[in-house]
Design an enzyme around this catalytic site. Structure first.
Site, PDB file in Angstrom:
ATOM      1  N   CYS A 138       5.762  -2.066  -3.769  1.00 45.18           N
ATOM      2  CA  CYS A 138       6.578  -0.965  -3.723  1.00 45.18           C
ATOM      3  C   CYS A 138       5.902  -0.071  -5.029  1.00 45.18           C
ATOM      4  O   CYS A 138       6.115   1.252  -4.809  1.00 45.18           O
ATOM      5  CB  CYS A 138       8.095  -1.026  -3.851  1.00 45.18           C
ATOM      6  N   ALA A 139       5.499  -0.522  -5.975  1.00 42.87           N
ATOM      7  CA  ALA A 139       5.050   0.143  -7.256  1.00 42.87           C
ATOM      8  C   ALA A 139       3.778   0.489  -7.023  1.00 42.87           C
ATOM      9  O   ALA A 139       3.341   1.599  -7.907  1.00 42.87           O
ATOM     10  CB  ALA A 139       5.137  -0.931  -8.380  1.00 42.87           C
TER      11      ALA A 139
END
Length: 358
Positions: A138-139
């Site tokens: 997700c980063a």
């Protein structure tokens, strides 16, 4: 200064609602000891619907890793071009104006990266740099923006295309019944996003500063266990509490730029779940309304991994445009536990400048 232009986002045509998610969970995992808690947590996510690339009955069936990865390749090649064309149009550039493509995805694996196929099929130059990012989860949306910023600073006047293709439903594991897996089954959705970072000109977020931060000794809090059946998502129960140690990092990051992280004009933040957003509002001492774009993404699409920051940014562009020089924060969170942070101002071309690609 490099400028993030309006992203384009597309969610697949198949939709599963919160009510349907709860119904399927009870049918597929009925009797499992963690199910009552998982159902309560799923209800509390606030996710009203999610989009998936296949009908739900196909999604619930696991045909094996080989077939799933084949579907990933087919669907990514089917869905990325339209989103890319829209992102290029939003930025007022053409494929020939792009100098590098950053492709981010943690839900399938291709080698060569999809970047090679895109260059061959969509008219990008053969000398376009390829920068695939596969393991930041997700980063990776925030990381892609930051690496595009770095590239444009190293190569003044260059333009970077970012593509995020997250088909999270292809990672569903029907036999996984731990609380982390059950919660993720009701949280993650599928989406494809793209955005251009222009080296010069355009309308959007003028990127001024970026940074990364890893919370020490948390690398096993969000992870994949790679098995014969594919990627098994593993989520530690401590993850929702990570905003308490990360909020001071964000404050210091902004302070080093002479800004106050609690007093900015806009916020584009990864919507990992409701507690992430609520805690970040609490520890930055801001009203939760400042994260309205992230809340909207979570409600309408669920957690779409690296694509979240692009959908939240799209919503910012489609709202009443910020005033020129308005200040903002972009932040993505993911495995590591990693935070990818950027600061920028709302930038608008001077009269007569629009349309000149670098």
């Amino acid at each position: 200064m490099p400028r993030l232009c309006k992203p384009a986002v597309n969610a697949p045509e198949y939709v599963i609602t919160m009510e349907e998610t709860l119904e399927f969970a009870q049918r597929v995992h009925g009797g499992k000891p963690h199910l009552p808690l998982a159902l309560r947590l799923i209800r509390n996510t606030g996710v009203q619907k999610r989009h998936i690339v296949q009908p739900i009955e196909k999604t619930l069936h696991h045909p094996g890793l080989t077939e799933r990865n084949r579907i990933y390749e087919i669907e990514s090649k089917k869905r990325c071009p339209e989103v890319i064309e829209q992102a290029l149009e939003n930025a007022d550039v053409t494929a020939r104006d792009i100098d590098a493509i950053i492709y981010v995805s943690c839900t399938g694996f291709l080698m060569p990266s999809l970047t090679a196929w895109l260059i061959n099929k969509l008219g990008f130059r053969s000398d376009t740099r390829q920068i695939p990012i596969a393991q930041l989860g997700c980063a990776a949306g925030g990381a892609a923006i930051n690496r595009a910023h770095d590239f444009c600073m190293a190569h003044p006047g260059n333009n970077v295309l970012i593509v995020s293709c997250e088909l999270c439903s292809l990672c569903y594991q029907p036999d996984a019944d731990d609380i982390g897996s059950l919660l993720s089954d009701g949280l993650f959705g599928d989406a494809v996003a793209a955005a251009v970072v222009r080296g010069n000109g355009g309308v959007g977020i003028e990127l001024e500063r970026n940074a990364s931060y890893l919370i020490p000794n948390t690398e096993d809090w969000i992870s994949y266990s790679v098995r014969d059946t594919g990627f098994h998502f593993q989520l530690d129960r401590r993850v929702p509490g990570t905003m308490e140690p990360l909020a001071p990092v964000l404050r210091e990051f902004a302070k080093d730029h002479s800004w106050d992280a609690g007093n900015l004009d806009f916020y584009i933040v990864h919507a990992g779940g409701p507690r992430i957003l609520d805690d970040l509002a609490k520890f930055l001492e801001v009203d939760r309304e400042v994260f309205r774009h992230s809340w909207a993404t979570l409600t309408e699409y669920g957690n779409i991994a690296s694509a979240v920051v692009f959908d939240a940014a799209r919503r910012l562009f489609e709202e009443d445009a910020p005033m020129p020089e308005a200040t903002g924060l972009i932040a993505g969170f993911g495995p590591g536990i990693t935070a990818e942070m950027a600061l920028g101002r709302w930038g608008v071309d001077a009269p007569g400048e629009m349309g000149k690609a670098a």
